[in-house]
Write an enzyme that holds these catalytic residues in place. Sequence first.
Site, PDB file in Angstrom:
ATOM      1  N   ASP A  33      39.919  42.355  35.392  1.00 16.64           N
ATOM      2  CA  ASP A  33      40.171  41.422  36.488  1.00 16.64           C
ATOM      3  C   ASP A  33      41.669  41.082  36.585  1.00 16.64           C
ATOM      4  O   ASP A  33      42.294  40.700  35.589  1.00 16.64           O
ATOM      5  CB  ASP A  33      39.369  40.147  36.254  1.00 16.64           C
ATOM      6  CG  ASP A  33      38.960  39.441  37.528  1.00 16.64           C
ATOM      7  OD1 ASP A  33      39.456  39.821  38.593  1.00 16.64           O
ATOM      8  OD2 ASP A  33      38.135  38.514  37.446  1.00 16.64           O
ATOM      9  N   ASP A  34      42.226  41.233  37.781  1.00 17.18           N
ATOM     10  CA  ASP A  34      43.620  40.843  38.079  1.00 17.18           C
ATOM     11  C   ASP A  34      44.656  41.636  37.286  1.00 17.18           C
ATOM     12  O   ASP A  34      45.777  41.154  37.067  1.00 17.18           O
ATOM     13  CB  ASP A  34      43.839  39.346  37.821  1.00 17.18           C
ATOM     14  CG  ASP A  34      43.246  38.458  38.907  1.00 17.18           C
ATOM     15  OD1 ASP A  34      42.422  38.955  39.687  1.00 17.18           O
ATOM     16  OD2 ASP A  34      43.596  37.268  38.972  1.00 17.18           O
ATOM     17  N   CYS A  72      38.621  39.705  44.456  1.00 14.87           N
ATOM     18  CA  CYS A  72      37.614  40.264  43.551  1.00 14.87           C
ATOM     19  C   CYS A  72      36.412  40.900  44.243  1.00 14.87           C
ATOM     20  O   CYS A  72      36.128  42.087  44.056  1.00 14.87           O
ATOM     21  CB  CYS A  72      37.129  39.180  42.597  1.00 14.87           C
ATOM     22  SG  CYS A  72      38.421  38.549  41.493  1.00 14.87           S
ATOM     23  N   HIS A 126      31.036  40.851  41.722  1.00 15.90           N
ATOM     24  CA  HIS A 126      31.413  39.432  41.718  1.00 15.90           C
ATOM     25  C   HIS A 126      30.141  38.601  41.828  1.00 15.90           C
ATOM     26  O   HIS A 126      29.369  38.755  42.770  1.00 15.90           O
ATOM     27  CB  HIS A 126      32.340  39.142  42.896  1.00 15.90           C
ATOM     28  CG  HIS A 126      32.895  37.745  42.872  1.00 15.90           C
ATOM     29  ND1 HIS A 126      33.963  37.385  42.093  1.00 15.90           N
ATOM     30  CD2 HIS A 126      32.506  36.616  43.528  1.00 15.90           C
ATOM     31  CE1 HIS A 126      34.229  36.099  42.265  1.00 15.90           C
ATOM     32  NE2 HIS A 126      33.363  35.617  43.137  1.00 15.90           N
ATOM     33  N   ASP A 316      40.944  45.690  39.338  1.00 12.13           N
ATOM     34  CA  ASP A 316      40.337  45.486  40.664  1.00 12.13           C
ATOM     35  C   ASP A 316      41.365  45.229  41.759  1.00 12.13           C
ATOM     36  O   ASP A 316      41.101  45.479  42.934  1.00 12.13           O
ATOM     37  CB  ASP A 316      39.268  44.388  40.639  1.00 12.13           C
ATOM     38  CG  ASP A 316      39.774  43.018  40.203  1.00 12.13           C
ATOM     39  OD1 ASP A 316      40.940  42.907  39.771  1.00 12.13           O
ATOM     40  OD2 ASP A 316      38.989  42.054  40.292  1.00 12.13           O
ATOM     41  N   HIS A 317      42.547  44.762  41.404  1.00 14.35           N
ATOM     42  CA  HIS A 317      43.660  44.621  42.348  1.00 14.35           C
ATOM     43  C   HIS A 317      44.893  44.243  41.554  1.00 14.35           C
ATOM     44  O   HIS A 317      44.827  43.986  40.346  1.00 14.35           O
ATOM     45  CB  HIS A 317      43.377  43.571  43.432  1.00 14.35           C
ATOM     46  CG  HIS A 317      42.725  42.331  42.906  1.00 14.35           C
ATOM     47  ND1 HIS A 317      43.378  41.443  42.084  1.00 14.35           N
ATOM     48  CD2 HIS A 317      41.462  41.855  43.046  1.00 14.35           C
ATOM     49  CE1 HIS A 317      42.559  40.471  41.754  1.00 14.35           C
ATOM     50  NE2 HIS A 317      41.379  40.691  42.312  1.00 14.35           N
TER      51      HIS A 317
END
Length: 548
Positions: A33-34, A72, A126, A316-317
């Site tokens: 995540d992130d 997300c 999510h 994810d990004h």
Amino acid sequence: MKCSFVRCVLFALSFATIALAAERPNVLFIAVDDLKPALGCYGDGHAKTPNLDRFASRALRFDRAYCNQAVCSPSRNALMTSLRPQTLGIYDLSTNFRSSRPEAVTLAQHFRSHGYHTTAVGKILHTGHGNHDDAESWSEKPLHPTAEHYALPENTTPANAGAKGEDQRGSPTESADVSDDTYADGLIATEAVKKLAAAKDAKTPFFLAVGFLKPHLPFVAPKKYWDRIDEAKLPLPSTDTLPEGAPSASVPSTDELRKYKGMPPAGAVLSEAQKRTLIHGYYAAMSYADACIGRVLDALESHGLMDNTIVVVWGDHGYHLGDHGVWGKHTNFELAARIPLMVAVPGKHGAVSSALVETVDIYPTLTALAGLPGPQGLDGRSFAALFDSPTTMHRDHVTHVFPRREILGRSVRDDRYRLVEWNKVGAAAEAAVFELYDYQSDPDERANLAAAQPDVVAKLKTLLAQQPAAKAQISKKASAAKKQPEAERAEQFHQRDKDKNGRLTYDEFLLRQRDVSDAPERFRKLDADKDGFLTEKEYVNKGRSAKL
């Protein structure tokens, strides 16, 4: 005899699927995540990520991989369905992808239907903000190990938080002298290691998805990970302002960081000390996640599974650490859209690719690498050929989006430029506002060049024009109404699912039937993938007109 014959045929088909699957590689999919590509293997000398760096040496590392929306849920929908947010019409956190595509077959579901045992630990889809997991994707119920956000009481959410209806959170950082398993990612790693230990003697291949939470806010990690990083040497953002000439829509009016204790309100510039602590926290949390990932990769190797397992590491990004004044994701800029992506395939050596790839490309790629039939109707394209020829081209551009109130920012990124079109979905083209950035001459996005380079804008607009029309965010009321007729059949499914494994055997299907004379034929029609079992989706969506 008719019933017995059908059951035998279904059993034979199921056995054949399992036998074929046994010859195929396992898949270990690791989502973070992130996670921006601020890793040692991506050239960041400040990062302490030895496990991911070691993994990169045997993987194909993608230097120009991009998410499809820098938040997300839509990003993870794109991963699991290979459908972009503008195809689904879902740009928010709370709307489940099946509200738009109830018939969608997810990445994990596709592997499951071809004999794989699919399971998830941690965050894959999510599941917050009213959204939920997808039972049809998994052979067993996903595990979501949880722990307190903070180890130290003084960092927790203030006692009066939310008294005025505001979203107030605890400290944005924590450095506590505690073990890795104090926080959720350590527990996720522990459970993933257990899954691998159980899989080593299994007769069928596995698809194990493991989702780590850090470095998502709050930036918490055991103290030893903070101690590895010299805060004074970490680079500060080069600018706190928007690119010259950029529309206000290009950045959010506020960001998640401002909800944390001690942070200044939206629009206020952080002090240098605050910036350094936050950046230090991000790198510490990233190093902590790296250690947790290392435990999973070590378990894969120690159990003798490495040589027959495709391994994917995916962020994810991206993430902004103060550049353009943004602390978070939620933009169409390079640092929010670009992601780390590394894929290791048995029998292939480590390499680097500069091909442009998108998150939606992962689904068809993994099916191709595993030797599964390719699903139809996906937005993604397989990049499996790059494992034999990593220097070749895959796409001439990638696309991603971000919504801002009533308008949608649609972006295309080619080898050199990014064009962003801001407009209401379905509005006249003349109403659009554009951003253009040249990463050859301006890698930090200091100026919007759209007005100065109309020829480049016109060229990139043709790429936008090639895309299907973007859908507006689907209505939550329409989504809820769509679910109403299915509720009764879903309840029937769960009543018949006696062993609670998410699928019905033929015997379970016969439970509470008023008339069993045509049950074999109805079972066959409902069993869309012909594996001898009924998933909830098959039972609910395929059986609306069936007599039960």
